[in-house]
Every structure is written in structure tokens, then in C-alpha cells.
Design an enzyme around this catalytic site. Sequence first.
Site, PDB file in Angstrom:
ATOM      1  N   PRO A 105       1.681   2.233   5.527  1.00 51.67           N
ATOM      2  CA  PRO A 105       1.874   2.090   4.045  1.00 51.67           C
ATOM      3  C   PRO A 105       3.537   2.065   3.780  1.00 51.67           C
ATOM      4  CG  PRO A 105       0.429   3.847   4.630  1.00 51.67           C
ATOM      5  CD  PRO A 105       0.876   3.310   5.761  1.00 51.67           C
ATOM      6  N   GLU A 106       4.121   1.297   3.050  1.00 53.91           N
ATOM      7  CA  GLU A 106       5.506   1.018   2.750  1.00 53.91           C
ATOM      8  C   GLU A 106       5.457   1.734   1.196  1.00 53.91           C
ATOM      9  OE1 GLU A 106       6.877  -3.042   3.403  1.00 53.91           O
ATOM     10  OE2 GLU A 106       5.997  -3.059   5.454  1.00 53.91           O
TER      11      GLU A 106
END
Length: 272
Positions: free
Chosen positions: A2-3
Amino acid sequence: MPELAEVEVTRRQLLPLLGLTVACAEKLSDKNLRLPLGKGDLGRLSGARLDAIDRRGKYLIWHFLGADGVPLEMVVHLGMSGKTLLDAADASPHDHLRWHWSQGATLTYRDVRRFGFVAVGDVGLGTEMTATMGPEPWDETWAAQVAAKAKKGSRSVKALLMDQSVAAGLGNIYVCEALFATGIHPETPAYKLKNKQIEALHEAVQGVLERAIAAGGSSIQDFKAAHGSPGYFQLELKVYGRAGEGCPACGEEIRAIKQQGRTTFFCARCQR
């Protein structure tokens, strides 16, 4: 992993918890996450009221007022596969932590690969854990700070932007997309970038992240936000994950190369 976009989507979906009190928090697994968390740490949250949830890069920083009236913080990093699920409809052997809240809500931390972590401590814990991070994409000084770091060393622009001490929150997906949007080849030495290119990169980074957040993030593998829903921005990606396909701008075949152990996607005709 997840960014920034996925973490921000998660943060926004967790906001209904604000003002609620933690009835109790429990460990559901004996397996450690990236950082070990003791039962005593979780115990500090019992009776604590959640007042705010901030994001710094890919970190979520939770602000509580303890039952004893003393403020405290909880820092959550989702690692490669972590999820914080509100009122999870199912159980999983990869559930590690659960918070029970006033009014009956539950929050479960699920992490298959266990590269994420949860830490509880005094006020300032979040600042301490993110002290070396670069500017946020919406910081007005982003371009100037990135330009200053670009002049040091000979690394590529892709490597520069992936460095969290240079630009907070960026990861492989959105760096590839921002470089495509600005026509910059990912192997370009960062020190060769002109100020106008860095300013264009700043606008591209902001734009791609804003669109990704609006679409609920990118579910490349198994990302799900707090409501258990996937993101849909992967349907709008121009180059990431599209090696062998035609470039949406010129039709040239999208290429994939390895940089610092990560796969980079780009169009050799559009990006020079």
C-alpha cells in the site's frame, strides 16, 4: 505494498471511529509483526478516546486521550499486505490484533506477510518514527527539496523518488505513472533534471495521487481499505503492470526493467 494513496483511503474510511473509546484491545496471534507489540502496550489503549488520525507518508498516526487523561499515540504501518478492517465480516488466520470500541464497533489488523506493524507510545512517537521522511506531495516546498536532493550523487530519478527521505509516501506504482506523465525516462540521472522537469513531476505526482485516492486506491494484488472494499485505480494505470501492451499515447510497446530490485514500467518513445 500500500502506497500513500491506499493509506490515505484507509485513513478516511477510519474517521467514523473518532470520538469513540477503546473498550479493549487484544492480540489474536502469537506471531510477531515487523515490530513486536506487548500486551502491556495494547493495555494502554483500554478506555482511551480516539481524537484524530493523521497520515505521514505511508504511516497512520492515531492520537488518543488515555483513560488517565494522558495523551498517547499509536502508529500503524501496513507493510506489504496489512489491512485495518472495520467490523470484518470474516475471520482469517492472518488476523493479528483487534480493537473493540464503544458502541460495538470492531477494528481488525490483518497481515498475511507480517511486514507491517503497530506501535503504541507517548505523544511524539509518530514524529519520532517519521523524522527522516521527506516532504509530503502537497507541501509547497516539495519541488525545491527534491531538486536539492537530486543534485547529490548519481542515482536515477526513479531511485530518487522512491527514497522516503526525499519524497514521503511514493512507491513503485505512482512513481512509474508520474514519470510517464512527464515524459521522463526512469533511468535519467536525477542530477540532470531541470527545475521545470521537477516542477512538472510535482504536479504529476499530485495529480496521479488525487485520482488514485478518488478511485479508492489501486488493488494490484489484495489491497482492501477499512470497509473491505478494493480500489479501482489499477484500471486507469497507463504503464504500471502493462509490460508488452501498447502505450496509450503512442502505441509503442511498454517495457519493464529492474531498478533497485523493483520492476519499472515505461514507454521508451514517450519517456526520454
